[in-house]
Design an enzyme around this catalytic site. Structure first.
Site, PDB file in Angstrom:
ATOM      1  N   ASP A 195      40.406  29.463  -6.988  1.00  0.00           N
ATOM      2  CA  ASP A 195      39.194  30.238  -7.275  1.00  0.00           C
ATOM      3  C   ASP A 195      39.416  31.710  -6.952  1.00  0.00           C
ATOM      4  OD1 ASP A 195      35.696  30.134  -6.214  1.00  0.00           O
ATOM      5  OD2 ASP A 195      36.612  30.670  -8.142  1.00  0.00           O
ATOM      6  N   LYS A 216      41.842  35.480 -11.558  1.00  0.00           N
ATOM      7  CA  LYS A 216      42.114  34.488 -12.612  1.00  0.00           C
ATOM      8  C   LYS A 216      43.537  34.612 -13.167  1.00  0.00           C
ATOM      9  CE  LYS A 216      38.174  33.575 -11.342  1.00  0.00           C
ATOM     10  NZ  LYS A 216      38.107  32.638 -10.178  1.00  0.00           N
ATOM     11  N   ASP A 255      38.395  26.600 -10.778  1.00  0.00           N
ATOM     12  CA  ASP A 255      37.067  27.095 -11.136  1.00  0.00           C
ATOM     13  C   ASP A 255      37.194  28.098 -12.295  1.00  0.00           C
ATOM     14  OD1 ASP A 255      34.421  29.058  -9.574  1.00  0.00           O
ATOM     15  OD2 ASP A 255      34.297  27.421 -11.021  1.00  0.00           O
ATOM     16  N   ASN A 256      36.122  28.299 -13.036  1.00  0.00           N
ATOM     17  CA  ASN A 256      36.007  29.382 -14.025  1.00  0.00           C
ATOM     18  C   ASN A 256      36.939  29.281 -15.215  1.00  0.00           C
ATOM     19  OD1 ASN A 256      35.941  31.053 -11.019  1.00  0.00           O
ATOM     20  ND2 ASN A 256      34.101  30.898 -12.281  1.00  0.00           N
ATOM     21  N   GLU A 277      27.881  29.686 -12.100  1.00  0.00           N
ATOM     22  CA  GLU A 277      26.980  29.613 -10.934  1.00  0.00           C
ATOM     23  C   GLU A 277      25.704  30.423 -11.131  1.00  0.00           C
ATOM     24  OE1 GLU A 277      30.269  30.263 -10.763  1.00  0.00           O
ATOM     25  OE2 GLU A 277      30.701  32.068  -9.652  1.00  0.00           O
TER      26      GLU A 277
HETATM   27  C1  LIG Z   1      46.337  36.630  -4.816  1.00  0.00           C
HETATM   28  C2  LIG Z   1      45.247  36.462  -3.831  1.00  0.00           C
HETATM   29  N1  LIG Z   1      45.509  36.084  -2.574  1.00  0.00           N
HETATM   30  C3  LIG Z   1      44.495  35.938  -1.696  1.00  0.00           C
HETATM   31  N2  LIG Z   1      43.188  36.166  -1.978  1.00  0.00           N
HETATM   32  C4  LIG Z   1      42.903  36.562  -3.225  1.00  0.00           C
HETATM   33  C5  LIG Z   1      43.904  36.710  -4.196  1.00  0.00           C
HETATM   34  N3  LIG Z   1      43.320  37.105  -5.356  1.00  0.00           N
HETATM   35  C6  LIG Z   1      42.008  37.190  -5.115  1.00  0.00           C
HETATM   36  N4  LIG Z   1      41.742  36.877  -3.833  1.00  0.00           N
HETATM   37  C7  LIG Z   1      40.427  36.804  -3.211  1.00  0.00           C
HETATM   38  O1  LIG Z   1      39.743  35.727  -3.874  1.00  0.00           O
HETATM   39  C8  LIG Z   1      38.447  36.171  -4.299  1.00  0.00           C
HETATM   40  C9  LIG Z   1      38.475  36.461  -5.758  1.00  0.00           C
HETATM   41  C10 LIG Z   1      37.846  35.694  -6.626  1.00  0.00           C
HETATM   42  C11 LIG Z   1      37.890  36.022  -8.091  1.00  0.00           C
HETATM   43  N5  LIG Z   1      36.796  35.323  -8.728  1.00  0.00           N
HETATM   44  C12 LIG Z   1      36.218  35.845  -9.792  1.00  0.00           C
HETATM   45  O2  LIG Z   1      36.597  36.903 -10.290  1.00  0.00           O
HETATM   46  C13 LIG Z   1      35.029  35.144 -10.329  1.00  0.00           C
HETATM   47  C14 LIG Z   1      34.233  35.830 -11.240  1.00  0.00           C
HETATM   48  C15 LIG Z   1      33.088  35.233 -11.780  1.00  0.00           C
HETATM   49  C16 LIG Z   1      32.278  35.968 -12.742  1.00  0.00           C
HETATM   50  C17 LIG Z   1      31.779  35.342 -13.881  1.00  0.00           C
HETATM   51  C18 LIG Z   1      30.998  36.040 -14.802  1.00  0.00           C
HETATM   52  C19 LIG Z   1      30.698  37.392 -14.579  1.00  0.00           C
HETATM   53  F1  LIG Z   1      29.926  38.082 -15.447  1.00  0.00           F
HETATM   54  C20 LIG Z   1      31.191  38.018 -13.438  1.00  0.00           C
HETATM   55  C21 LIG Z   1      31.973  37.319 -12.531  1.00  0.00           C
HETATM   56  C22 LIG Z   1      32.717  33.939 -11.386  1.00  0.00           C
HETATM   57  C23 LIG Z   1      33.529  33.252 -10.460  1.00  0.00           C
HETATM   58  O3  LIG Z   1      33.202  31.996 -10.051  1.00  0.00           O
HETATM   59  C24 LIG Z   1      34.679  33.843  -9.941  1.00  0.00           C
HETATM   60  O4  LIG Z   1      35.445  33.109  -9.065  1.00  0.00           O
HETATM   61  C25 LIG Z   1      38.175  37.431  -3.494  1.00  0.00           C
HETATM   62  O5  LIG Z   1      37.673  37.077  -2.236  1.00  0.00           O
HETATM   63  C26 LIG Z   1      39.570  38.030  -3.411  1.00  0.00           C
HETATM   64  O6  LIG Z   1      39.712  38.928  -2.326  1.00  0.00           O
HETATM   65 MG   LIG Z   2      34.845  31.061  -9.089  1.00  0.00          MG
END
Ligand SMILES: Cc1ncnc2c1ncn2[C@@H]1O[C@H](/C=C/CNC(=O)c2cc(-c3ccc(F)cc3)cc(O)c2O)[C@@H](O)[C@H]1O
Ligand SMILES: [Mg+2]
Length: 214
Positions: free
Chosen positions: A141, A144, A169-170, A199
């Site tokens: 999660d 992406k 997820d997603n 969500e």
């Molecule tokens: C390589 C690496 N290493 C370690 N931590 C890492 C990492 N890469 C990212 N992270 C961490 O994880 C989370 C990031 C989550 C990314 N999730 C999403 O982008 C996301 C977006 C939506 C969404 C949907 C429609 C929209 F219009 C806008 C947003 C829904 C979701 O459910 C998502 O998960 C965040 O806490 C980030 O610091």
């Molecule tokens: Mg997600």
């Protein structure tokens, strides 16, 4: 200085959830995200699918990629037997600090190890640093564009065994086309799609469950 959304989410947990009661933490976050401020937690609808996959699997060793505020960490950890371990990776220090407090409020810190750092740096160190042979369950999660490279990295590091379940997820919104194409066409995976909604919205989204065949 203005508070951040994760800080306001944590405040809602402290205000409305009961210490040591994971379900009340989950409900407080879902209420906050549905009625105050949307946040990218897996949420209650997809969360129920996550719950059913975890409950059916009863995993001992779990890896979560992308902790954010710890919502799915709490959802998963609350279903694990006390001897089980969940390692969750988060490279944003501010999010990690919030997540630690959310996990502690739920009273699940004994089952959860939050590691601050990037997945690509820590996946290769799981064996020597955490004594992990293989994972039973992995929840993806995080960013992406990291799902596919990290899955290949877990394969290369020998962290997946016959029967390991990956849940992503997603897979529709925002979408992970390269990952989906890989797990759905690789002979090393048996994959299936759980249709749901993004969500706290009516938009389509879903989870992909992929079993590693070894
Ligand atoms: C390589 C690496 N290493 C370690 N931590 C890492 C990492 N890469 C990212 N992270 C961490 O994880 C989370 C990031 C989550 C990314 N999730 C999403 O982008 C996301 C977006 C939506 C969404 C949907 C429609 C929209 F219009 C806008 C947003 C829904 C979701 O459910 C998502 O998960 C965040 O806490 C980030 O610091
Ligand atoms: Mg997600």
């Amino acid at each position: 200085t203005r508070s951040t959304r994760p800080q306001r989410l944590l405040n809602a947990v402290r205000k409305h959830a009961t210490r040591g009661d994971p379900q009340s933490v989950i409900s407080a976050i879902d209420h906050f995200c549905r009625h105050s401020e949307w946040a990218m937690n897996i949420g209650d609808e997809k969360g129920s699918i996550l719950d059913s996959v975890v409950s059916e699997l009863n995993p001992e060793k779990v890896l979560e990629l992308g902790t954010y505020c710890g919502y799915s960490t709490v959802r998963i950890a609350r279903l694990l037997p006390p001897g089980a371990r969940l390692i969750t990776l988060e490279f944003n220090a501010d999010y990690a600090a919030i997540a630690r407090q959310v996990i502690a409020w739920a009273g699940l810190e004994d089952r959860v190890q939050l590691v601050e750092g990037a997945s690509e740096d820590w996946i290769p160190r799981m064996k020597e640093h955490f004594g992990i042979e293989t994972f039973d369950f992995v929840f993806l999660d995080h960013w992406k564009d990291r799902y596919l490279p990290d899955t290949k990295l877990m394969e290369d590091c020998g962290l997946l065994r016959k029967g390991t379940v990956l849940l992503a997820d997603n897979v529709i919104c925002p979408g992970v086309p390269d990952y989906l194409q890989y797990v759905r066409n690789s002979l090393s995976y048996k994959s299936c799609y759980f249709k749901s909604h993004l969500e706290y919205t009516k938009a389509e989204d879903g989870l992909e469950k992929s079993v590693f065949l070894g």
